[in-house]
Every structure is written in C-alpha cells, then in structure tokens.
Scaffold this motif. Structure first.
Motif, PDB file in Angstrom:
ATOM      1  N   ARG B 101      -5.459 -36.205  25.421  1.00 62.42           N
ATOM      2  CA  ARG B 101      -4.754 -34.932  25.254  1.00 62.42           C
ATOM      3  C   ARG B 101      -3.338 -35.087  24.718  1.00 62.42           C
ATOM      4  NH1 ARG B 101      -7.004 -30.646  29.624  1.00 62.42           N
ATOM      5  NH2 ARG B 101      -9.185 -31.094  29.171  1.00 62.42           N
ATOM      6  N   LYS B 105      -1.761 -33.318  21.443  1.00 64.62           N
ATOM      7  CA  LYS B 105      -0.655 -32.358  21.584  1.00 64.62           C
ATOM      8  C   LYS B 105       0.583 -32.823  20.811  1.00 64.62           C
ATOM      9  CE  LYS B 105      -0.727 -29.847  25.730  1.00 64.62           C
ATOM     10  NZ  LYS B 105      -0.721 -29.808  27.205  1.00 64.62           N
ATOM     11  N   SER B 110      -1.247 -27.018  20.165  1.00 63.57           N
ATOM     12  CA  SER B 110      -0.323 -26.379  21.108  1.00 63.57           C
ATOM     13  C   SER B 110      -0.790 -26.487  22.550  1.00 63.57           C
ATOM     14  CB  SER B 110      -0.163 -24.898  20.761  1.00 63.57           C
ATOM     15  OG  SER B 110       0.475 -24.780  19.524  1.00 63.57           O
ATOM     16  N   GLU B 111      -2.090 -26.305  22.761  1.00 55.93           N
ATOM     17  CA  GLU B 111      -2.578 -26.388  24.137  1.00 55.93           C
ATOM     18  C   GLU B 111      -4.058 -26.727  24.111  1.00 55.93           C
ATOM     19  OE1 GLU B 111      -2.394 -27.321  27.228  1.00 55.93           O
ATOM     20  OE2 GLU B 111      -0.626 -26.032  27.487  1.00 55.93           O
TER      21      GLU B 111
END
Lengths: 552, 133
Positions: B101, B105, B110-111
């Motif tokens: 992750r 990112k 962004s998420e």
C-alpha cells in the motif's frame, strides 16, 4: 402442556414475548421469514409427505443423499483448489497436498490461461501466475502433473472458455503416462453461461461458446465416459451477490439450457446426463445452506426425470462440489475466518456434498500461504474424522424446520425458473440482463444491510478491535517465475515441429468453420504443441468476441 | 472545485479480473451519494482506462483489482494520467496487501479501500478530497 402449535403460541409464547426478541424479524440470507419454532403443523400445512418428498438415501428424489452409503462408505473428496506462480511451484504444492492426505486435485489457472492468452500477450500484463498456474502449452501441463499418476488421482479444473483445450491437454499428459482416455477421471468447469452472468472469463459470443460446451458432452460420451463434462456452478453467482434462492434458480436455469443444447445436437439424455455435475457455495446461514443442498437434489431429480424424461437414475442424481464462501472472509482479524470456514464446511457436509474446498483465512488479503491451506485441509479432516457428523446420513433430515425450509427454497427457486422459462430460457434472460440485474440488486441490498448494522459481520461492523494484529505472512509471486514461464513458452514456439503445428492449426480453422466436433482438432493442436493463444485466436477469428456490457 | 458542482467518477476494472461485485456496488453507492458515475465494465487495459478518464472528463478514477495484478496495472494508469496533464484523483479497491500500500500511495494513489470498507466512508473521502482542490 399444549397440544398443538397454536395452543403453545397462545398459552406459553405470547405471555413471554412481552420481554421482546433480539430482532423484530428473523430472516435467512435469502430473505425467507423464520418462525419461532417449527412443528408437525407446519409440515402438514405444506402437504409434506415423507416418502414422496424425501425418501431414503440413494433413492429418488435423493433429498437425503445421492449414494446409499454416503460418508459411511467413503468421506467426501477433500479437494483444495490450488495453483499459482508456475507449473513447477503448483506441482510441488499438489504433491504436498496429496502427501497431507488430500484425496483429489483441483487446479486453479491464471487469468490469461482462462481467457485464452499466452503468457507473453499484452493483456497478460501483471496477471501471469497470479490467481492460478499459467499454462500456455503442453510443455507447461507436462510439468504441472509430473510424477502425479493420472490413473489414480482425479483432477478438477476450474476452466471455462478454454475448458476443451485444457481437457485435451490433460488427456495428452495422461496419454504420455500410458493412461487411456476411458480411464481418465476428472472434471472441467466448462460452464460458460455463469461467466457471462457473474465471473467474467468469457471469450466468444454465446452461440459458439455453447457449441464448444456441447462438443465436450458429445466427445466425452463416446470417448471419456468417466470424465465430468461440466460443473454447472452457482458458486460465482452467489459470490457476486445472489441469494440462496437465486443460486438454485440460476444454476438450474443454466443447466436446463445446456441440456436443451445437447438434445438439439441429437444427443440422447441418458448418454450425457450422468456426467453433469454441479458446484455450489456453502455460505454463512447453516440451516438455509443445508436446506439448499437438499432442495437442489430434489429439484435436479425432478428436472431430469419429469422435464427431460431421463430413464437412467444416474441422470437424476445431483453430484456436486462445494466451496466455502470467499465473500464472507474478512480482512479484519483474519484468524476469525477459520471459524466462518468451519461452520460453512459443516453446512456442505450436513448437506451431503461429494467434494469440498475450504477457503483459507488469509484470502481477503492475498493468495493463501501453504500453512493457511494446510489448516483448511485439517479443518476438513477434523470434521470428517473427529466430529462424528459424517457417521449418520442426512442427520438433519426430518427436522420440522429443515424440511420446511427445504420445501420453501425449492418452491421459490422453481418460481424463478418458471419466470426464466417464460423469457425463453437462461440465454434469452441473460440477453435481457435479467440475472445480472437481479444479482446486483441483491448485492447492493446486502451491502446496505451490512452498513446499517442489520447484518452483523464480526470485526467489521460490530465487535471491532482496532488494535487487532494483521495477518503476518502473505504469499508473494516472484516476478522471475513469470519470466521463466515466458522463456519456456517462446522456446516451445521455436523448437516444436512447425510443420505439424501449422497443419494442426489449419485443420482447426477448417473445423471451426464447419459444424464438426472441435475436440479431435484441438487434441491434435495441443499434441503438436500449439499454444492456447494460437488455438483461441483461431476461434476468435472465426467465432468473434463477446462484447463487454457494463451492466449497471 | 466550486461548491455545488457534481463530482464525476470513472469506476474501472483493469486487467483480466472479472469479479466486479465490488466495483458495481461502489459505482451505485457513489451515484446514490450524488456523484455522476461511469463504469467501464471488466477487462480494461491501462490505456483504455486513461482514454475513458480523459473522454469523460472525470474528477476521480476508482480502480478495482482482486487478482493481485495491482503493482503492474496501477502505476501505468497513474503515470499516464499525469503525463496527459489530467488532474484526476485515483482511488483503489480490492485485495491489496498491506505491504504494497505504501508504495502505491507514494506513487499517486490517494487512498486504498480494502474488503469491509463502508461505501459512505468512500463517498465522504472523495467529497472531502475533491473539495480541497
């Protein structure tokens, strides 16, 4: 003491309900209302007749089980779905699983293999070896089954649009081991209709896809009598959001479509009926799932006997594989998934499955690690050997509740099938977007229930532990293995007998344009080391490709 | 983004993964949350997704991948959006291991919303981030 249910409600229940219940309404996952308790009155009300509706194991309508001996004779096949990274790695895991007492193999292929792309095709970017083993040619298949005797092991292959090619590859490896086609025991999923509805690995439009399915039926009824030609699957539709009722209805509507296609080809019902097999999910609601499996057996027996006039009792029996529900696995507190899987596996066993895969606790995070897969196999072994649940056939049969629920599920599913019949069958309904819409609506409704807290998911919307540790190890695919796969594929393309391969592909093209059965031509292609991509490209050119519909 | 403008989202399925229950549920939830949503359907190459994002002039691209191909498929999409000068927020959902992750990112996602994410949280996140623009 009350003499009947109404008296009990009046005298005993009603005064007690002043204290209230946990919820206003209790419903199953399918939305079936549940009474407080069930008694003989409830069965009388639905006209329940034990001999006619249920009977005994191994006899029509097979509600209590398809074999007379069920698990006393032999436990279900413990068949963990596996395949990843490369043919070598997957071969190693199959041998590990067999050494640990697994009784059958179940092969997962990567998405390029499922979609008819070679490992070096641009659309294969990032997907090689990810959700299963990459197979581009017979060379890969030889490595996959190296040292595994195909006359002793039965193999189930989750493969659909390219099913006939993988079946030929399997037969070609068996031939090299000296195992004749009529001795080959295994299953291909080969259920393309549910790919259009829910799973997405279709290639061609429905008509040529149905032709390829029917070619397998025809070829195997003459040449591979022990091979299950299809595994008609509710699993993926349920995973996509269908309810238990929809799972039953859409699966059998698909099954009816396949039977009709085979009859249209001129095949006799009992020549292919006994080789049709099924695949269902075992979801969370224990009793609804058990009732679903029991209802499924009765429905299929009726469909084959009454609707299609099959005479051979083997055509009436619903044999099925079960897998626990991937969608119920949570990324939060993955250890809790072991409990979910155990309850779901129990539903499959109490429902009389022939074969079972138990998911691994870490599958909401990544592909399962070897230790997680071993735990899944051990779960099956504990249920089979320690719990006693396999010692008496259909132990829940005769329960007022279970029999009532079995009947309700059957009735509701047949209502859906009637509706689909009126639309012109599963294919026509699919063309109108019916099943996709129904499933998506159910999925959205479920999401709403979870977000409102009406359906509890432990660790997700209730009983949340913010400090819960994450899962620890996860499985990673080494990119070097993708490169080795591509190198091997390119070597095959260079070193094979080009003349033979070319001729085989030309013949395949000719057969594709005719209405001849495609299997012998595919067999010659795979034995000539033509690749899956080459074979599918030949079909793509002649059959066209299915357009993707967004469907929302 | 001016208050009152409707947020436009492209929900896309890159690669060969056909599991689109999540993508479709999110698409519908974002629509119910007042956004304009286009869903590409399955089996989209990175180039097809970038082209659709440009054509539809979206504010947000939501990608859903469950097959484990995210490290290969997400960067070309993010990079190509940037190369084309498209000011588009990219959010990702599906089976994305924790250990992947941070890098995703750091490289423009962004998420990331994993299994069990609440659709209202996703909608709120998008609204908040877009309002900052």
């Amino acid at each position: 003491m009350s003499d009947n249910k109404n008296e009990w409600i009046e005298n005993t229940l009603n005064p007690a309900t002043a204290r209230g219940a946990r919820k206003e309404q209790f419903t199953t996952e399918s939305g079936i209302d549940q009474d407080w308790v069930y008694g003989p009155e409830d069965l009388k009300e639905i006209g329940f007749d034990y001999n006619e509706d249920v009977g005994y194991p191994g006899e029509y309508p097979y509600v209590r089980g398809v074999q007379p001996t069920m698990y006393r004779g032999r436990l279900w096949s413990m068949r963990q779905y596996a395949g990843y990274a490369s043919a070598e790695e997957s071969n190693r895991r199959y041998k590990f699983l067999l050494e640990q007492g697994q009784t059958g193999l179940s092969v997962a292929f990567d998405l390029p293999t499922q979609m008819g792309y070679d490992s070096d095709h641009p659309m294969s970017l990032g997907e090689v070896g990810k959700v299963g083993v990459p197979i581009s040619s017979l060379r890969d298949m030889e490595i996959l089954f190296e040292g595994i005797p195909l006359d002793k092991v039965s193999t189930s292959m989750t493969i659909n649009s390219t099913a006939s090619i993988l079946m030929c590859l399997y037969a070609a490896v068996a031939k090299k081991q000296g195992v004749p086609q009529d001795q080959i025991d295994g299953t291909i999923q080969n259920d393309v209709l549910k790919e259009y509805i829910a799973r997405g690995t279709y290639i061609y439009p429905p008509a040529p896809s149905m032709r390829l399915v029917t070619d397998v039926f025809e070829y195997c009824s003459a040449n591979m009598p022990k091979f299950n030609t299809i595994s008609i699957s509710g699993y993926h539709m349920r995973e996509a959001g269908a309810t238990a009722i929809q799972e039953l209805a859409f699966t059998f509507a698909d099954a009816i479509e396949y039977v009709k296609a085979a009859l249209d080809r001129g095949l006799e019902i009992d020549s292919f009926g006994p080789r049709l097999s099924f695949f269902f999910v075992a979801h969370n609601n224990l009793f609804e799932e058990v009732a679903k499996f029991r209802a499924a057996r009765r429905m299929w027996a009726k469909i084959m006997k009454d609707r299609f006039g099959a005479k051979n009792p083997r055509s009436w029996t619903l044999r099925f594989h079960t897998q626990t529900a991937g969608v119920t696995l949570t990324a939060q507190q993955p250890d809790v998934n072991v409990i979910r899987c155990t309850v779901q596996a129990l539903a499959g066993i109490l429902g009389g499955t022939q074969s079972l895969h138990v998911n691994s606790k870490d599958e909401a995070l990544a592909l399962p690690t070897e230790s997680a897969v071993e735990l899944s196999l051990r779960t099956q072994q504990v249920l089979g050997n320690e719990s006693g649940v396999a010692d008496v056939i259909d132990p829940l049969g005769g329960s007022y509740y279970i029999e009532h629920l079995t009947k309700t599920l059957e009735d509701e599913a047949f209502k859906y099938i009637d509706q689909i019949d009126k639309m012109g069958g599963a294919l026509a309904a699919l063309d109108a977007g019916f099943q996709i819409r129904e499933i998506h609506d159910a999925a959205y409704k479920h999401q709403g229930f979870v977000e409102s807290g009406e359906r509890v998911v432990v660790g997700v919307n209730q009983f949340i532990n913010e400090q819960a540790p994450d899962s620890g190890n996860i499985l990673r695919i080494d990119p070097a293995q993708t490169k080795a796969q591509v190198d091997r594929l390119q070597d095959v393309r260079k070193t094979r007998d080009q003349n033979r391969a070319q001729k085989a592909l030309e013949n395949l093209e000719k057969v594709a344009k005719s209405d001849e059965n495609t299997i012998p031509a595919i067999m010659e292609c795979v034995e000539s080391y033509c690749t899956i991509g080459e074979i599918c490209d030949t079909f793509r050119t002649n059959f066209g490709e299915m357009e993707h519909k967004a469907g929302i | 983004m001016p208050v009152g403008d409707i947020i436009k989202v492209l929900v896309a399925k890159p690669g060969l993964d056909g599991h689109d229950r999540g993508a479709k549920v999110i698409a519908r939830a974002l629509r119910d949350a007042g956004m304009e949503v286009v869903y590409t359907g399955i089996r989209q190459s990175p180039a097809m997704i970038v082209e659709a994002a440009a054509q539809e002039d979206v504010d947000v691209v939501g990608l859903s991948i469950l097959s484990g191909a995210h490290n290969e498929l997400v960067p070309p999409i993010v990079d190509s959006l940037k190369d084309q000068g498209l000011n588009v927020m990219v959010v990702l959902g599906g089976i994305i291991p924790e250990s992947d992750r941070l890098e995703l990112k750091n490289n423009g996602v962004s998420e990331i919303f994993g299994p069990g994410s609440n659709t209202q949280d996703i909608a709120n996140f998008i609204k908040e981030e877009i309002s900052k623009k």
